[in-house]
Design an enzyme around this catalytic site. Structure first.
Site, PDB file in Angstrom:
ATOM      1  N   GLU A 124       6.728   6.502  19.226  1.00 58.02           N
ATOM      2  CA  GLU A 124       5.985   5.245  19.095  1.00 58.02           C
ATOM      3  C   GLU A 124       6.975   4.090  18.946  1.00 58.02           C
ATOM      4  O   GLU A 124       7.715   4.025  17.966  1.00 58.02           O
ATOM      5  CB  GLU A 124       5.089   5.368  17.855  1.00 58.02           C
ATOM      6  CG  GLU A 124       4.134   4.230  17.662  1.00 58.02           C
ATOM      7  CD  GLU A 124       3.177   4.504  16.487  1.00 58.02           C
ATOM      8  OE1 GLU A 124       2.653   5.620  16.355  1.00 58.02           O
ATOM      9  OE2 GLU A 124       2.980   3.573  15.698  1.00 58.02           O
ATOM     10  N   ASP A 146      -8.407  -0.256   7.838  1.00 57.58           N
ATOM     11  CA  ASP A 146      -8.430   1.200   7.960  1.00 57.58           C
ATOM     12  C   ASP A 146      -9.806   1.583   8.502  1.00 57.58           C
ATOM     13  O   ASP A 146     -10.741   0.787   8.456  1.00 57.58           O
ATOM     14  CB  ASP A 146      -8.203   1.836   6.582  1.00 57.58           C
ATOM     15  CG  ASP A 146      -6.742   1.762   6.153  1.00 57.58           C
ATOM     16  OD1 ASP A 146      -5.877   1.593   7.035  1.00 57.58           O
ATOM     17  OD2 ASP A 146      -6.470   1.864   4.944  1.00 57.58           O
ATOM     18  N   ARG A 153       1.312  -7.426  16.873  1.00 60.40           N
ATOM     19  CA  ARG A 153       2.345  -6.477  17.275  1.00 60.40           C
ATOM     20  C   ARG A 153       1.681  -5.479  18.206  1.00 60.40           C
ATOM     21  O   ARG A 153       0.532  -5.076  18.002  1.00 60.40           O
ATOM     22  CB  ARG A 153       2.926  -5.727  16.069  1.00 60.40           C
ATOM     23  CG  ARG A 153       3.773  -6.570  15.179  1.00 60.40           C
ATOM     24  CD  ARG A 153       5.032  -7.083  15.834  1.00 60.40           C
ATOM     25  NE  ARG A 153       6.059  -6.062  15.968  1.00 60.40           N
ATOM     26  CZ  ARG A 153       7.139  -6.208  16.729  1.00 60.40           C
ATOM     27  NH1 ARG A 153       7.308  -7.318  17.456  1.00 60.40           N
ATOM     28  NH2 ARG A 153       8.048  -5.267  16.789  1.00 60.40           N
ATOM     29  N   ARG A 203       5.158   7.715  -6.623  1.00 60.88           N
ATOM     30  CA  ARG A 203       4.590   8.708  -7.549  1.00 60.88           C
ATOM     31  C   ARG A 203       5.674   9.496  -8.242  1.00 60.88           C
ATOM     32  O   ARG A 203       6.622   9.930  -7.600  1.00 60.88           O
ATOM     33  CB  ARG A 203       3.756   9.721  -6.763  1.00 60.88           C
ATOM     34  CG  ARG A 203       2.502   9.190  -6.224  1.00 60.88           C
ATOM     35  CD  ARG A 203       1.569  10.354  -5.880  1.00 60.88           C
ATOM     36  NE  ARG A 203       0.580   9.838  -4.978  1.00 60.88           N
ATOM     37  CZ  ARG A 203       0.486  10.185  -3.713  1.00 60.88           C
ATOM     38  NH1 ARG A 203       1.309  11.089  -3.208  1.00 60.88           N
ATOM     39  NH2 ARG A 203      -0.437   9.646  -2.958  1.00 60.88           N
ATOM     40  N   ARG A 219       8.216   6.242  14.902  1.00 60.73           N
ATOM     41  CA  ARG A 219       7.809   7.585  14.495  1.00 60.73           C
ATOM     42  C   ARG A 219       7.597   8.492  15.688  1.00 60.73           C
ATOM     43  O   ARG A 219       7.418   8.031  16.820  1.00 60.73           O
ATOM     44  CB  ARG A 219       6.579   7.585  13.595  1.00 60.73           C
ATOM     45  CG  ARG A 219       5.442   6.731  14.055  1.00 60.73           C
ATOM     46  CD  ARG A 219       4.392   6.575  12.948  1.00 60.73           C
ATOM     47  NE  ARG A 219       3.492   5.481  13.258  1.00 60.73           N
ATOM     48  CZ  ARG A 219       2.637   4.956  12.421  1.00 60.73           C
ATOM     49  NH1 ARG A 219       2.532   5.406  11.199  1.00 60.73           N
ATOM     50  NH2 ARG A 219       1.864   3.949  12.792  1.00 60.73           N
ATOM     51  N   TYR A 233      -6.286  -6.167   9.807  1.00 62.70           N
ATOM     52  CA  TYR A 233      -6.013  -4.748  10.018  1.00 62.70           C
ATOM     53  C   TYR A 233      -6.880  -3.927   9.061  1.00 62.70           C
ATOM     54  O   TYR A 233      -6.660  -3.927   7.858  1.00 62.70           O
ATOM     55  CB  TYR A 233      -4.534  -4.479   9.745  1.00 62.70           C
ATOM     56  CG  TYR A 233      -4.102  -3.082  10.084  1.00 62.70           C
ATOM     57  CD1 TYR A 233      -4.072  -2.646  11.399  1.00 62.70           C
ATOM     58  CD2 TYR A 233      -3.710  -2.190   9.092  1.00 62.70           C
ATOM     59  CE1 TYR A 233      -3.673  -1.367  11.721  1.00 62.70           C
ATOM     60  CE2 TYR A 233      -3.308  -0.913   9.403  1.00 62.70           C
ATOM     61  CZ  TYR A 233      -3.293  -0.502  10.717  1.00 62.70           C
ATOM     62  OH  TYR A 233      -2.894   0.773  11.023  1.00 62.70           O
ATOM     63  N   ARG A 278       0.800  -1.224   0.000  1.00 59.15           N
ATOM     64  CA  ARG A 278       0.000   0.000   0.000  1.00 59.15           C
ATOM     65  C   ARG A 278       0.837   1.281   0.000  1.00 59.15           C
ATOM     66  O   ARG A 278       0.289   2.373   0.044  1.00 59.15           O
ATOM     67  CB  ARG A 278      -0.979  -0.020   1.174  1.00 59.15           C
ATOM     68  CG  ARG A 278      -0.322   0.000   2.534  1.00 59.15           C
ATOM     69  CD  ARG A 278      -1.357  -0.137   3.600  1.00 59.15           C
ATOM     70  NE  ARG A 278      -1.199   0.891   4.631  1.00 59.15           N
ATOM     71  CZ  ARG A 278      -2.015   1.049   5.631  1.00 59.15           C
ATOM     72  NH1 ARG A 278      -3.076   0.295   5.733  1.00 59.15           N
ATOM     73  NH2 ARG A 278      -1.804   1.980   6.534  1.00 59.15           N
TER      74      ARG A 278
HETATM   75  N1  UDP Z   1       6.778   1.752   5.795  1.00 59.41           N
HETATM   76  C1  UDP Z   1       8.119   1.943   5.542  1.00 59.41           C
HETATM   77  N2  UDP Z   1       8.682   3.162   5.791  1.00 59.41           N
HETATM   78  C2  UDP Z   1       7.949   4.191   6.284  1.00 59.41           C
HETATM   79  C3  UDP Z   1       6.573   4.007   6.527  1.00 59.41           C
HETATM   80  C4  UDP Z   1       6.008   2.763   6.278  1.00 59.41           C
HETATM   81  O1  UDP Z   1       8.818   1.032   5.119  1.00 59.41           O
HETATM   82  O2  UDP Z   1       8.516   5.274   6.501  1.00 59.41           O
HETATM   83  C5  UDP Z   1       6.195   0.404   5.534  1.00 59.41           C
HETATM   84  C6  UDP Z   1       6.313  -0.500   6.750  1.00 59.41           C
HETATM   85  O3  UDP Z   1       6.590  -1.806   6.288  1.00 59.41           O
HETATM   86  C7  UDP Z   1       4.938  -0.434   7.382  1.00 59.41           C
HETATM   87  C8  UDP Z   1       4.037  -0.295   6.152  1.00 59.41           C
HETATM   88  O4  UDP Z   1       4.819   0.484   5.243  1.00 59.41           O
HETATM   89  O5  UDP Z   1       4.652  -1.572   8.132  1.00 59.41           O
HETATM   90  C9  UDP Z   1       2.709   0.407   6.418  1.00 59.41           C
HETATM   91  O6  UDP Z   1       2.979   1.598   7.114  1.00 59.41           O
HETATM   92  P1  UDP Z   1       1.922   2.747   7.437  1.00 59.41           P
HETATM   93  O7  UDP Z   1       2.664   3.783   8.192  1.00 59.41           O
HETATM   94  O8  UDP Z   1       1.245   3.139   6.187  1.00 59.41           O
HETATM   95  O9  UDP Z   1       0.858   1.974   8.331  1.00 59.41           O
HETATM   96  P2  UDP Z   1       0.241   2.321   9.748  1.00 59.41           P
HETATM   97  O10 UDP Z   1       1.112   1.634  10.728  1.00 59.41           O
HETATM   98  O11 UDP Z   1       0.291   3.806   9.920  1.00 59.41           O
HETATM   99  O12 UDP Z   1      -1.127   1.775   9.660  1.00 59.41           O
END
Ligand code: UDP
Length: 367
Positions: free
Chosen positions: A301, A351, A249, A176, A281, A349, A172
């Protein structure tokens, strides 16, 4: 029976189901083991800042029916998620776009330059079909982006090496060839102006809610209150883990209030993509809303391995766990009174918009 439905869990799924059933004139009781409603989208307002207590939530959808539905419970702002990644002290725009490419490679100026560069790096796999997340990432964006922006973050998030992880996790992440930093491709996006808790409160208006109630500890008494039960907790916990434990997790949030800082990081979300920094993050909550406030809240986090008793955030949907979930699901289909739903009840999971869609689908089948 006093109620038509007992809904276990006052999160987004449970609250949507409660709201829709009430509109169908059903008598509903909602319970939650926490001391608040709204589940993991719970926000609390302190010093005029809405804190996303269980992690940042940005609502996005392309489904107009869902957007109109959620907006009927409170106004949304025009927040657009534009996360930044920090790798070893250098900042890159997410998702991968022309701003990212031009910063990574100084000889990249146009979309054609970027395409050429990425094509060159993708050749590394020699046409091999990707078998894991690492190969999938390299086949999509090449090694430079993989090592700078994906590898460390993903390994921290999932607690496993990228060559042991399934590739769907990063499917996902958009790529771009424009300068658009919007993380999502959806038509509608925003955050409730008055916080998610107020939104859920409005959804539950006129519905009886009891907090601090542990369903599994008081199951017999509670089951006797209603003709049907909708359970949104963990399906394996419901069955006392009798077929085995599903893997999740978890997350630990470390929140600080900085009273003398008005703008700590200049963005709501900064991802730390290197392995050596233990958090994935940092959130600065005030930037989710555009209110002028003094002071700021920041949250680091940290992903952690889930153990019994912790909050389960992300189901680990690999083959082994999905198979075990199917076994639990088969058990649950034999229940005549109880229906399982939501992220934990369905081990998936979702959204937020998909959560609402699932709830709508369920209620349309109920009488
Ligand atoms: N991801 C990554 N680098 C980033 C952000 C996300 O590689 O800076 C990858 C990572 O494998 C993560 C997945 O994209 O598990 C989905 O992340 P996202 O932040 O979109 O999901 P959220 O945890 O916010 O639902």
């Amino acid at each position: 029976m006093k109620y038509d439905y007992l809904i276990v869990g006052a999160g987004l799924f449970g609250s949507t189901v409660a709201n829709l059933l009430t509109k169908k004139r059903k008598k509903v009781l909602v319970i939650d083991k926490r001391n608040h409603i709204a589940g993991n989208i719970y926000t609390k307002n302190e010093n005029n800042i809405d804190i996303h207590v269980y992690g940042a939530h940005i609502f996005h959808t392309s489904d107009k029916e869902i957007w109109d539905y959620i907006n009927s419970f409170g106004e949304f702002n025009n927040y657009i998620n534009t996360p930044i990644a920090n790798f070893k002290g250098r900042l890159y725009n997410m998702p991968f776009n022309m701003n990212t490419f031009t910063k990574l490679w100084h000889d990249v100026i146009t979309p054609d330059d970027a395409r050429r560069k990425i094509e060159e790096e993708r050749l590394e796999l020699n046409g091999k079909e990707p078998e894991n997340l690492e190969e999938q990432a390299i086949s999509l964006v090449g090694r430079t982006i993989y090592e700078t922006l994906i590898k460390g973050y993903t390994e921290k998030q999932w607690g496993k090496s990228c060559n042991e992880l399934p590739s769907f996790i990063i499917k996902r992440l958009p790529v771009r060839y424009t300068f658009n930093n919007n993380y999502f491709n959806d038509r509608y996006q925003g955050i409730p102006v008055n916080g998610y808790t107020k939104l859920i409160e409005n959804m539950l208006e006129g519905i009886e809610v009891r907090l601090n109630v542990d369903y599994l500890k008081n199951k017999t008494i509670l089951d006797n209150l209603a003709s049907k039960v909708i359970y949104t907790g963990m399906i394996d916990e419901y069955y006392d883990y009798k077929l085995g434990t599903l893997e999740y997790r978890s997350l630990r949030f470390d929140t600080e209030y900085l009273s003398y800082v008005d703008n700590y990081q200049g963005n709501a979300v900064i991802n730390y993509t290197e392995r050596e920094i233990p958090y994935t993050r940092m959130i600065e909550h005030k930037h989710f809303n555009y209110k002028e406030t003094k002071g700021t809240y920041i949250t680091r986090e940290y992903p952690v391995t889930w153990q019994k008793g912790m909050e389960a955030y992300y189901p680990v949907n690999n083959d082994k766990n999905n198979k075990l979930y199917e076994e639990y699901k088969n058990l649950s289909l034999n229940e005549d009174k109880t229906i399982f739903g939501g992220r934990l009840g369905m081990y998936k999971y979702f959204d937020m918009d998909k959560t609402i869609r699932e709830a709508m689908n369920l209620v349309s089948k109920l009488d």
